[in-house]
Design a protein around this motif. Sequence first.
Motif, PDB file in Angstrom:
ATOM      1  N   LEU A  39       0.686  -1.241  -0.223  1.00  0.00           N
ATOM      2  CA  LEU A  39       0.107  -0.358   0.044  1.00  0.00           C
ATOM      3  C   LEU A  39       1.095   0.697   0.196  1.00  0.00           C
ATOM      4  CD1 LEU A  39      -2.448   1.507   0.344  1.00  0.00           C
ATOM      5  CD2 LEU A  39      -2.289   1.431   2.356  1.00  0.00           C
ATOM      6  N   ARG A  40       0.610   1.928  -1.241  1.00  0.00           N
ATOM      7  CA  ARG A  40       1.471   3.141  -1.287  1.00  0.00           C
ATOM      8  C   ARG A  40       0.323   4.505  -1.208  1.00  0.00           C
ATOM      9  NH1 ARG A  40       4.358   4.090  -7.246  1.00  0.00           N
ATOM     10  NH2 ARG A  40       6.595   3.133  -6.316  1.00  0.00           N
ATOM     11  N   ALA A  41       0.770   5.444  -0.216  1.00  0.00           N
ATOM     12  CA  ALA A  41       0.313   6.478  -0.335  1.00  0.00           C
ATOM     13  C   ALA A  41       0.752   7.253  -1.510  1.00  0.00           C
ATOM     14  CB  ALA A  41      -0.121   7.024   0.548  1.00  0.00           C
ATOM     15  N   ASN A  42      -0.147   8.317  -2.394  1.00  0.00           N
ATOM     16  CA  ASN A  42       0.107   9.802  -2.616  1.00  0.00           C
ATOM     17  C   ASN A  42      -0.449  11.026  -1.845  1.00  0.00           C
ATOM     18  OD1 ASN A  42       1.383  11.069  -4.517  1.00  0.00           O
ATOM     19  ND2 ASN A  42       0.058  11.006  -6.207  1.00  0.00           N
ATOM     20  N   MET A  43       0.132  12.049  -1.782  1.00  0.00           N
ATOM     21  CA  MET A  43       0.012  13.588  -1.357  1.00  0.00           C
ATOM     22  C   MET A  43       0.860  14.444  -1.297  1.00  0.00           C
ATOM     23  SD  MET A  43      -2.958  12.068   0.107  1.00  0.00           S
ATOM     24  CE  MET A  43      -3.325  12.905   1.541  1.00  0.00           C
ATOM     25  N   VAL A  44       0.056  15.515  -1.057  1.00  0.00           N
ATOM     26  CA  VAL A  44       0.495  16.753  -1.178  1.00  0.00           C
ATOM     27  C   VAL A  44       0.479  17.972  -0.256  1.00  0.00           C
ATOM     28  CG1 VAL A  44      -1.358  17.502  -3.272  1.00  0.00           C
ATOM     29  CG2 VAL A  44       1.173  18.614  -3.083  1.00  0.00           C
ATOM     30  N   SER A  45       1.566  18.441   0.273  1.00  0.00           N
ATOM     31  CA  SER A  45       1.666  19.180   1.383  1.00  0.00           C
ATOM     32  C   SER A  45       2.506  20.077   0.627  1.00  0.00           C
ATOM     33  CB  SER A  45       2.339  18.715   2.567  1.00  0.00           C
ATOM     34  OG  SER A  45       2.118  19.852   3.389  1.00  0.00           O
ATOM     35  N   ARG A  56      -9.900  21.876  -1.413  1.00  0.00           N
ATOM     36  CA  ARG A  56      -8.942  21.490  -3.217  1.00  0.00           C
ATOM     37  C   ARG A  56      -7.365  20.953  -3.365  1.00  0.00           C
ATOM     38  NH1 ARG A  56     -12.854  20.626  -7.005  1.00  0.00           N
ATOM     39  NH2 ARG A  56     -10.973  20.469  -8.362  1.00  0.00           N
ATOM     40  N   SER A  57      -7.240  20.084  -3.015  1.00  0.00           N
ATOM     41  CA  SER A  57      -5.593  19.779  -3.157  1.00  0.00           C
ATOM     42  C   SER A  57      -4.912  20.254  -4.368  1.00  0.00           C
ATOM     43  CB  SER A  57      -4.961  18.538  -2.856  1.00  0.00           C
ATOM     44  OG  SER A  57      -5.822  18.133  -4.375  1.00  0.00           O
ATOM     45  N   GLN A  58      -5.780  20.508  -5.401  1.00  0.00           N
ATOM     46  CA  GLN A  58      -5.232  20.887  -6.662  1.00  0.00           C
ATOM     47  C   GLN A  58      -4.427  22.413  -6.736  1.00  0.00           C
ATOM     48  OE1 GLN A  58      -6.450  24.193  -9.160  1.00  0.00           O
ATOM     49  NE2 GLN A  58      -4.689  23.463 -10.438  1.00  0.00           N
ATOM     50  N   PRO A  59      -4.788  23.690  -5.739  1.00  0.00           N
ATOM     51  CA  PRO A  59      -3.848  24.567  -5.912  1.00  0.00           C
ATOM     52  C   PRO A  59      -2.650  24.491  -4.783  1.00  0.00           C
ATOM     53  CG  PRO A  59      -6.629  24.947  -5.327  1.00  0.00           C
ATOM     54  CD  PRO A  59      -6.049  23.867  -5.374  1.00  0.00           C
ATOM     55  N   LEU A  60      -2.306  23.658  -4.666  1.00  0.00           N
ATOM     56  CA  LEU A  60      -1.106  22.794  -4.349  1.00  0.00           C
ATOM     57  C   LEU A  60      -0.493  21.962  -5.044  1.00  0.00           C
ATOM     58  CD1 LEU A  60      -2.365  21.565  -0.524  1.00  0.00           C
ATOM     59  CD2 LEU A  60      -1.728  23.697  -1.685  1.00  0.00           C
ATOM     60  N   SER A  61      -0.786  21.866  -6.045  1.00  0.00           N
ATOM     61  CA  SER A  61       0.313  20.829  -7.093  1.00  0.00           C
ATOM     62  C   SER A  61       0.563  21.561  -8.279  1.00  0.00           C
ATOM     63  CB  SER A  61      -0.655  20.498  -8.200  1.00  0.00           C
ATOM     64  OG  SER A  61      -0.796  18.877  -8.783  1.00  0.00           O
ATOM     65  N   HIS A  62       1.248  20.660  -9.227  1.00  0.00           N
ATOM     66  CA  HIS A  62       2.504  21.776 -10.142  1.00  0.00           C
ATOM     67  C   HIS A  62       2.161  20.525 -11.835  1.00  0.00           C
ATOM     68  CE1 HIS A  62       6.516  21.848 -11.947  1.00  0.00           C
ATOM     69  NE2 HIS A  62       6.097  23.322 -11.730  1.00  0.00           N
ATOM     70  N   PRO A  63       2.037  21.101 -13.227  1.00  0.00           N
ATOM     71  CA  PRO A  63       1.982  19.852 -13.811  1.00  0.00           C
ATOM     72  C   PRO A  63       3.220  18.770 -13.435  1.00  0.00           C
ATOM     73  CG  PRO A  63       2.595  22.321 -14.828  1.00  0.00           C
ATOM     74  CD  PRO A  63       3.234  22.078 -13.194  1.00  0.00           C
ATOM     75  N   ALA A  64       4.870  18.968 -12.915  1.00  0.00           N
ATOM     76  CA  ALA A  64       5.099  18.034 -12.930  1.00  0.00           C
ATOM     77  C   ALA A  64       4.381  16.646 -11.666  1.00  0.00           C
ATOM     78  CB  ALA A  64       7.210  17.748 -11.881  1.00  0.00           C
ATOM     79  N   ASP A  65       3.345  17.224 -10.864  1.00  0.00           N
ATOM     80  CA  ASP A  65       2.876  16.746  -9.869  1.00  0.00           C
ATOM     81  C   ASP A  65       1.739  15.957 -10.522  1.00  0.00           C
ATOM     82  OD1 ASP A  65       2.418  16.081  -6.643  1.00  0.00           O
ATOM     83  OD2 ASP A  65       0.732  17.147  -7.336  1.00  0.00           O
ATOM     84  N   MET A  66       1.256  16.512 -11.465  1.00  0.00           N
ATOM     85  CA  MET A  66       0.330  16.417 -11.864  1.00  0.00           C
ATOM     86  C   MET A  66       0.725  14.553 -12.862  1.00  0.00           C
ATOM     87  SD  MET A  66      -2.038  16.887 -10.391  1.00  0.00           S
ATOM     88  CE  MET A  66      -3.642  15.369 -11.135  1.00  0.00           C
ATOM     89  N   ARG A  67       1.745  15.147 -13.594  1.00  0.00           N
ATOM     90  CA  ARG A  67       2.507  13.556 -14.164  1.00  0.00           C
ATOM     91  C   ARG A  67       2.802  12.610 -12.933  1.00  0.00           C
ATOM     92  NH1 ARG A  67       5.246  17.458 -16.314  1.00  0.00           N
ATOM     93  NH2 ARG A  67       7.906  16.628 -16.249  1.00  0.00           N
ATOM     94  N   ILE A  68       3.244  12.914 -11.843  1.00  0.00           N
ATOM     95  CA  ILE A  68       4.217  11.746 -11.043  1.00  0.00           C
ATOM     96  C   ILE A  68       2.641  11.475 -11.134  1.00  0.00           C
ATOM     97  CG2 ILE A  68       4.975  11.002  -8.590  1.00  0.00           C
ATOM     98  CD1 ILE A  68       6.997  13.388  -9.279  1.00  0.00           C
ATOM     99  N   VAL A  86     -13.583  11.936  -2.674  1.00  0.00           N
ATOM    100  CA  VAL A  86     -14.500  11.686  -3.744  1.00  0.00           C
ATOM    101  C   VAL A  86     -15.668  12.632  -3.632  1.00  0.00           C
ATOM    102  CG1 VAL A  86     -16.443  10.693  -5.133  1.00  0.00           C
ATOM    103  CG2 VAL A  86     -14.081   9.825  -3.874  1.00  0.00           C
ATOM    104  N   ARG A  87     -16.781  13.142  -2.853  1.00  0.00           N
ATOM    105  CA  ARG A  87     -17.353  14.573  -3.057  1.00  0.00           C
ATOM    106  C   ARG A  87     -16.683  15.647  -3.113  1.00  0.00           C
ATOM    107  NH1 ARG A  87     -19.335  11.380   1.263  1.00  0.00           N
ATOM    108  NH2 ARG A  87     -18.409  11.707   2.657  1.00  0.00           N
ATOM    109  N   GLN A  88     -15.452  16.039  -2.529  1.00  0.00           N
ATOM    110  CA  GLN A  88     -14.875  17.591  -2.891  1.00  0.00           C
ATOM    111  C   GLN A  88     -14.479  17.812  -3.635  1.00  0.00           C
ATOM    112  OE1 GLN A  88     -14.184  17.864   1.537  1.00  0.00           O
ATOM    113  NE2 GLN A  88     -13.523  19.660   0.508  1.00  0.00           N
ATOM    114  N   GLU A  89     -13.705  16.895  -4.013  1.00  0.00           N
ATOM    115  CA  GLU A  89     -12.894  16.794  -5.992  1.00  0.00           C
ATOM    116  C   GLU A  89     -12.908  16.594  -7.029  1.00  0.00           C
ATOM    117  OE1 GLU A  89      -8.618  17.424  -5.492  1.00  0.00           O
ATOM    118  OE2 GLU A  89      -8.979  17.366  -3.450  1.00  0.00           O
ATOM    119  N   GLY A  90     -14.321  15.560  -6.374  1.00  0.00           N
ATOM    120  CA  GLY A  90     -15.446  15.556  -7.810  1.00  0.00           C
ATOM    121  C   GLY A  90     -14.376  14.358  -8.791  1.00  0.00           C
TER     122      GLY A  90
END
Length: 255
Positions: A39-45, A56-68, A86-90
Amino acid sequence: MRRLFPVTDVTDETAVREWGLAELAAAYAHPGGGREPWLRANMVSTLDGAAQHDGRSQPLSHPADMRIFGVLRALADVVVVGAQTVRQEGYRPARARAEFAAAREAAGQGPAPVIAVVTASLDLDFSLPLFTSPLVPTLLLTGAAAAPDRVAAAEAAGARVVVAGEGTAVDPARAVRALADLGHTRLLTEGGPRLLGELIAAGVLDEICLTLAPILTAGDAQRIAGGPSVTLPRRFTLKSMLEEDGFLFTRYQRS
Ligand SMILES: NC(=O)c1ccc[n+]([C@@H]2O[C@H](COP(=O)([O-])OP(=O)(O)OC[C@H]3O[C@@H](n4cnc5c(N)ncnc54)[C@H](OP(=O)(O)O)[C@@H]3O)[C@@H](O)[C@H]2O)c1
């Protein structure tokens, strides 16, 4: 992107350049896939520990983060996610990506990972594409006492309900076993913090891929894991760290 760790010498890997998908997939090869689930987790902080901004976590992300993010999904059998995310991020169904089709087939995987939503309430909109039109049926992990009308609604929409706990709560260790029994051993969780906290507390988390975003938000946003703290802090070991544009892409495994 460049590799910061492990580094033994200045090599092509440490130089700043575009990393292709195949290279990222090799860097993040899933240790699971054998008989044992992993079990692996993928998170951004953010630097100050926020796991979301404005819900939402999207404002913390970056194109390279989305690629990973996409590569980690492409390597997984199943993506385990809490119902609130699921509910909040659609959440939408995972898509099949041509670039990974051959590798997935060779690994005995379907065209896209299964999404498995952890929920006690089953209070989800079953008319959404996540339930009505995924490539592979979406799973709902819930407890034995889940409301029968919600179970019926989920199944009528095409989802598969998997019982992994007494009462309405899901027991994390039982969920991992239930997924493995369905042939899903390369497990990826995308949180959210409440679910991740439960996975940590239950001792079932093997690895965390944590993106550290060079962002400060202050405020009182959740950290990447919530819930009651564990009695003994869990120690993890750094396996790799990549960098792009000031974002650090770390990978830690259970010590
Ligand atoms: N920074 C990141 O990497 C990241 C990643 C994901 C999400 N997020 C952010 O985190 C926020 C949402 O996270 P969250 O912590 O509030 O919620 P969450 O962990 O996504 O979901 C919580 C819900 O999951 C279900 N659940 C969790 N554990 C359960 C168990 N043992 N048994 C049965 N059901 C269980 C319950 O669903 P029911 O209510 O249906 O019973 C619970 O309300 C959003 O703002 C999102 O943007 C950030």
